[in-house]
Structures are given as C-alpha cells and as structure tokens.
Enzyme design. Structure first.
Site, PDB file in Angstrom:
ATOM      1  N   ILE A   1       0.841  -1.220  -0.092  1.00 28.17           N
ATOM      2  CA  ILE A   1       0.213   0.061   0.047  1.00 28.17           C
ATOM      3  C   ILE A   1       0.972   1.343  -0.126  1.00 28.17           C
ATOM      4  O   ILE A   1       0.322   2.371  -0.830  1.00 28.17           O
ATOM      5  CB  ILE A   1      -1.013  -0.192   1.298  1.00 28.17           C
ATOM      6  CG1 ILE A   1      -2.059  -1.034   0.890  1.00 28.17           C
ATOM      7  CG2 ILE A   1      -1.533   1.268   1.535  1.00 28.17           C
ATOM      8  CD1 ILE A   1      -2.975  -1.333   2.085  1.00 28.17           C
TER       9      ILE A   1
ATOM     10  N   SER B   1       2.116   1.864  -3.523  1.00 25.47           N
ATOM     11  CA  SER B   1       0.779   2.469  -4.338  1.00 25.47           C
ATOM     12  C   SER B   1       0.531   3.953  -3.752  1.00 25.47           C
ATOM     13  O   SER B   1       0.342   4.872  -4.928  1.00 25.47           O
ATOM     14  CB  SER B   1      -0.423   1.490  -4.240  1.00 25.47           C
ATOM     15  OG  SER B   1      -1.025   1.967  -3.010  1.00 25.47           O
ATOM     16  N   GLU B   2       0.652   4.191  -2.627  1.00 21.71           N
ATOM     17  CA  GLU B   2       0.422   5.852  -2.462  1.00 21.71           C
ATOM     18  C   GLU B   2       1.247   6.561  -2.939  1.00 21.71           C
ATOM     19  O   GLU B   2       1.035   7.613  -3.400  1.00 21.71           O
ATOM     20  CB  GLU B   2       0.382   5.961  -0.782  1.00 21.71           C
ATOM     21  CG  GLU B   2      -1.018   5.289  -0.040  1.00 21.71           C
ATOM     22  CD  GLU B   2      -2.186   6.036  -0.355  1.00 21.71           C
ATOM     23  OE1 GLU B   2      -2.250   7.191  -0.388  1.00 21.71           O
ATOM     24  OE2 GLU B   2      -3.068   5.188  -1.123  1.00 21.71           O
ATOM     25  N   VAL B   3       2.687   6.197  -2.856  1.00 24.32           N
ATOM     26  CA  VAL B   3       3.845   7.150  -3.474  1.00 24.32           C
ATOM     27  C   VAL B   3       3.661   7.099  -5.072  1.00 24.32           C
ATOM     28  O   VAL B   3       3.749   8.052  -5.629  1.00 24.32           O
ATOM     29  CB  VAL B   3       5.044   6.545  -3.274  1.00 24.32           C
ATOM     30  CG1 VAL B   3       6.265   7.302  -3.584  1.00 24.32           C
ATOM     31  CG2 VAL B   3       5.296   6.594  -1.464  1.00 24.32           C
TER      32      VAL B   3
ATOM     33  N   TYR C   1      -6.744  11.869   5.933  1.00 22.73           N
ATOM     34  CA  TYR C   1      -6.220  11.602   4.646  1.00 22.73           C
ATOM     35  C   TYR C   1      -6.813  12.715   3.574  1.00 22.73           C
ATOM     36  O   TYR C   1      -8.075  12.395   3.269  1.00 22.73           O
ATOM     37  CB  TYR C   1      -6.693  10.115   4.229  1.00 22.73           C
ATOM     38  CG  TYR C   1      -6.226   9.568   2.629  1.00 22.73           C
ATOM     39  CD1 TYR C   1      -4.730   9.431   2.661  1.00 22.73           C
ATOM     40  CD2 TYR C   1      -7.007   9.356   1.796  1.00 22.73           C
ATOM     41  CE1 TYR C   1      -4.369   9.262   1.328  1.00 22.73           C
ATOM     42  CE2 TYR C   1      -6.686   8.834   0.631  1.00 22.73           C
ATOM     43  CZ  TYR C   1      -5.173   8.951   0.214  1.00 22.73           C
ATOM     44  OH  TYR C   1      -4.782   8.367  -0.855  1.00 22.73           O
TER      45      TYR C   1
END
Length: 304
Positions: free
Chosen positions: A50, A53-55, A152
């Site tokens: 995860i 994926s976030e980066v 977030y």
C-alpha cells in the site's frame, strides 16, 4: 455504523452542523458503492504494498500506475528486497513515473525501516519520520493497511469536500478542510461497510467521478496550482540526463564520460526540436543530481 468522531454537540466550530455531516457521509458512502473501482492495490492490506501504491499515485493517474505497481512488486516484493537493491536498480524501475526523488526516498525509507525491525509502523509519527512520507501518505497507510482513523487529504478527497460542503466558495484552505476530514472519518473498523478504508475509497471514487463530470472542484482550493509544462523544463532535462546515465549502467566500472553524456543529451534535445545544452549547463545538471544522490563522479567518469 462506525460513527465519525464529534467535537461537540453543535459541530465544534467545524462550520457544518452534525446533521449536515451525517447527510454528507451518507451521500459519499452511497456514491462510493455506486462508483467503486476494483483497483489492484485495493486487494491487499500489506503495508509495504500500500505504501508503494500511495507514492506511485501521487500526481499520477491510476491507469499509469496499474501495471507498474505490479511490476515493482515482482522486482522488489518486500521492504527488505527494496532496501538491499542498489539505487540504480530502484531508479531504473521507477522510470516513466516521474519525480525521481520519490524513488530515492522509497529506497532510503526502506533501509531505515529495515534498520528498525523491517516492518512499517501503524503510528503516524513514526511513518512521517521516514524519508518521503508526508502526512497524506502516512494517513493512506494507516487507513488502507491498518484500517485506522486517519486524516487523509489528497486531491480527490479534497474535491469531494469542496464540491459538497463548500459549493461556490473560492480560496478554501486545507486548514478549513482538515477538521472536517478528521470529523467524518470513522473512528474504527467495527463496521466493515463504513470503516476508515471503505470511507476513503468512497471519497476517492466519488472525487475521481466529479473531476470527470464537473469543473474540477480542487481549483477552488487556496493551494491549487496549475502544473507547469514538463517538456523543455528543467525537470525534463534532469530526467533525460538520468535516463542517459541509467542507459550506461552496463558499462561497468568504466562509467560514462562527460563528452558522451553531452553528445547523447544533445541528440535527445535535437530530436525534440530543442537546442542542445551547453557543456556548462550539462555540468551544472550533473552536479545538481550528484548533490542529491542520483549519481557520482569517479576517475573522470559518471556512474549511477
């Protein structure tokens, strides 16, 4: 239902009544169910996967990340695999995703994580202490990997709050949005249909839909800036120079000499209809990249 935290009975100075927040949450969850995108990184709860994926998804469309994320995990399947890889390998795999600094930050963070036991923490402060992990990335890891309450705020999330709670308002600051993001995120994962992970997926999917169907609400954010043109920019020339250096990885200990770098950069610039960089300009770019850890000079040659 897992309830969102409340500051006090009258909304706690959030500027939105509790009943309006409840209606907002109900709307977002409904739209989220309708618009849900079955993206590959949503099928995992592995914190490392995860995090990657976030980066990758920062300022990058999901269509570009889908495929690249899977390929990255095949090459670097764990934090340890990433930490033990060479910087050139990491940069090589990152090519095409832009913002090469992020690749180096991932590599440095992986090494730091391994030094501290080898696992990503479920603590926001510990996460943001790592290279390249800011508040939004940390919140994404907490919500999507650990299903924990987190604040977030990224572009699609911002678009939903602006569209629904600030219609027509201009110059809305993140300072005004953050308490609302905090107040609407479920406190825990007790309800699988309304937990932090589900809630933010709903916001992301509704936000992506809004950007396709209405004028981008994010433009009404006080922090909105139009992304500068990449082609011909300083950033583009840095990226092209790094690609030239990576192409000579197989040259081994000999590296690549300055004259060859200038010639190959000139060829690429001329193909694009631009003037070749001067030798001092190339030297300045090399020095800049070297200072940031992208490359090094040894015995008159350059290496990644």
């Amino acid at each position: 239902m897992a309830r969102a935290p409340r500051r006090d009975a009258d909304g706690g100075g959030l500027g939105v009544s509790p009943s309006d927040l409840d209606a907002f949450r109900a709307l977002v969850l409904e739209r989220g169910r309708e618009l849900y995108r079955d993206l590959p990184w949503r099928r995992t709860r592995d914190p490392y996967e995860i995090w990657i994926s976030e980066v990758m998804l920062q300022q990058t469309q999901t269509t570009r990340v889908d495929g690249r994320w899977q390929r990255w995990l095949e090459r670097f399947p764990t934090v340890a695999a990433l930490a033990t890889a060479g910087p050139a390998e990491v940069l090589e795999e990152w090519q095409g995703l832009g913002y090469n600094r992020r690749a180096l930050a991932l590599h440095r963070a992986a090494r730091a994580i391994c030094e501290r036991g080898g696992a990503l923490s479920a603590d926001a402060r510990a996460l943001t202490a790592l290279p390249g992990i800011g508040p939004a990335t940390a919140a994404g890891i907490l919500a999507f990997a650990f299903d924990l309450h987190a604040v977030y705020l990224e572009t699609n999330v911002r678009a939903v709050f602006l569209h629904e709670l600030f219609p027509g308002a201009e110059g809305v600051s993140d300072r005004a949005l953050l308490p609302l993001v905090d107040a609407t995120c479920p406190a825990d994962a007790s309800d699988p249909s309304d937990d932090p992970r589900t809630w933010y997926y709903a916001l992301l999917d509704y936000g992506a839909y809004l950007k396709r169907t209405v004028p981008n609400p994010s433009r009404r954010s006080s922090g909105h800036t139009r992304q500068s043109r990449f082609e011909g920019s300083h950033r583009q020339k840095r990226a092209e120079l790094l690609r030239v250096l990576l192409a000579h990885r197989e040259d081994g200990p000999a590296g690549v000499d300055f004259g060859t770098i200038c010639a190959e950069l000139a060829s690429e610039e001329e193909k694009a209809g631009r003037s070749a960089l001067s030798a001092p300009e190339v030297r300045a770019l090399l020095d800049e990249l070297s200072a940031e850890g992208f490359c090094r000079s040894e015995n008159g040659a350059w290496h990644v």
